[in-house]
Design an enzyme around this catalytic site. Structure first.
Site, PDB file in Angstrom:
ATOM      1  N   GLN A  51      11.310   1.233   1.528  1.00 43.54           N
ATOM      2  CA  GLN A  51      10.328   1.998   0.753  1.00 43.54           C
ATOM      3  C   GLN A  51       8.884   1.667   1.151  1.00 43.54           C
ATOM      4  O   GLN A  51       7.949   2.318   0.683  1.00 43.54           O
ATOM      5  CB  GLN A  51      10.516   1.731  -0.745  1.00 43.54           C
ATOM      6  CG  GLN A  51      11.899   2.075  -1.264  1.00 43.54           C
ATOM      7  CD  GLN A  51      12.296   3.518  -0.963  1.00 43.54           C
ATOM      8  OE1 GLN A  51      11.530   4.429  -1.207  1.00 43.54           O
ATOM      9  NE2 GLN A  51      13.479   3.706  -0.406  1.00 43.54           N
ATOM     10  N   CYS A  52       8.696   0.660   1.991  1.00 44.37           N
ATOM     11  CA  CYS A  52       7.366   0.178   2.382  1.00 44.37           C
ATOM     12  C   CYS A  52       6.973   0.751   3.737  1.00 44.37           C
ATOM     13  O   CYS A  52       7.685   0.559   4.735  1.00 44.37           O
ATOM     14  CB  CYS A  52       7.387  -1.355   2.432  1.00 44.37           C
ATOM     15  SG  CYS A  52       5.909  -2.095   3.146  1.00 44.37           S
TER      16      CYS A  52
END
Length: 141
Positions: A11-12
Site C-alpha cells: 500500500q506504500c
C-alpha cells in the site's frame, strides 16, 4: 542472481517504487509483506542492529497508531517500543531492504540503488514520474 529481501508494504508508494527498482535491475527479491508476516523479535532486533537504528528511530508515525499508543513518551524503553512494533507492525518504518551489500531503510526509494549490483541500468521513473535513472544509465539527483 543476487539474494535480496524487502520488507514491503504494497500500500506504500515508496515501497512499491523500491520493489520496482529491484526488479528493474533484473532481480526478483524475497518479498516479506511485513503487515501479514511481521518479523519475529530476533529478526526485528537484527534489522535494527544492521541499520544502526534504535527502536525509536525505526518507528513510523504517519498513518499508524503512534499517537494513540502514546509512543511519543520519551520515557518508554526500547523494549517497550519493540513490543509495540511487534503488536502493531504498521509502526515499523518501510521499506527495509537486505542484500549482500548491506541493509538500508530505503527512504527515499532510490536509496536501494546502493544495494544493487553495480552496472548501468536502463532509464527508470517512479510511479509519480520522477526520473531516478536517466537515459545515460546513471542515477539522477
Amino acid at each position: 542472481m543476487t539474494a535480496i529481501r524487502i520488507y514491503h508494504n504494497p500500500q506504500c508508494g515508496t515501497s512499491r517504487n523500491v520493489l520496482a527498482l529491484i526488479r528493474h535491475a533484473g532481480i526478483e527479491p524475497d518479498i516479506v509483506d511485513y503487515l501479514k508476516t511481521p518479523p519475529d523479535r530476533a529478526t526485528l532486533l537484527a534489522l535494527m542492529s544492521a541499520l544502526q537504528m534504535s527502536p525509536r528511530q525505526l518507528l513510523r508515525r504517519k498513518g499508524t497508531p503512534f499517537e494513540a499508543l502514546g509512543l511519543d513518551d520519551t520515557t518508554l524503553t526500547d523494549d517497550a517500543l519493540v513490543e509495540a512494533m511487534m503488536a502493531h507492525p504498521i509502526l515499523m518504518e518501510r521499506p527495509i531492504v537486505v542484500s549482500p551489500k548491506g541493509v538500508r531503510l530505503c527512504r527515499p526509494s532510490e536509496t536501494v540503488l546502493e544495494l544493487l549490483p553495480a552496472g548501468p541500468l536502463p532509464p527508470f521513473s517512479k510511479e509519480d514520474g520522477e526520473v531516478v535513472i536517466g537515459e545515460d544509465g546513471r542515477r539522477v539527483g
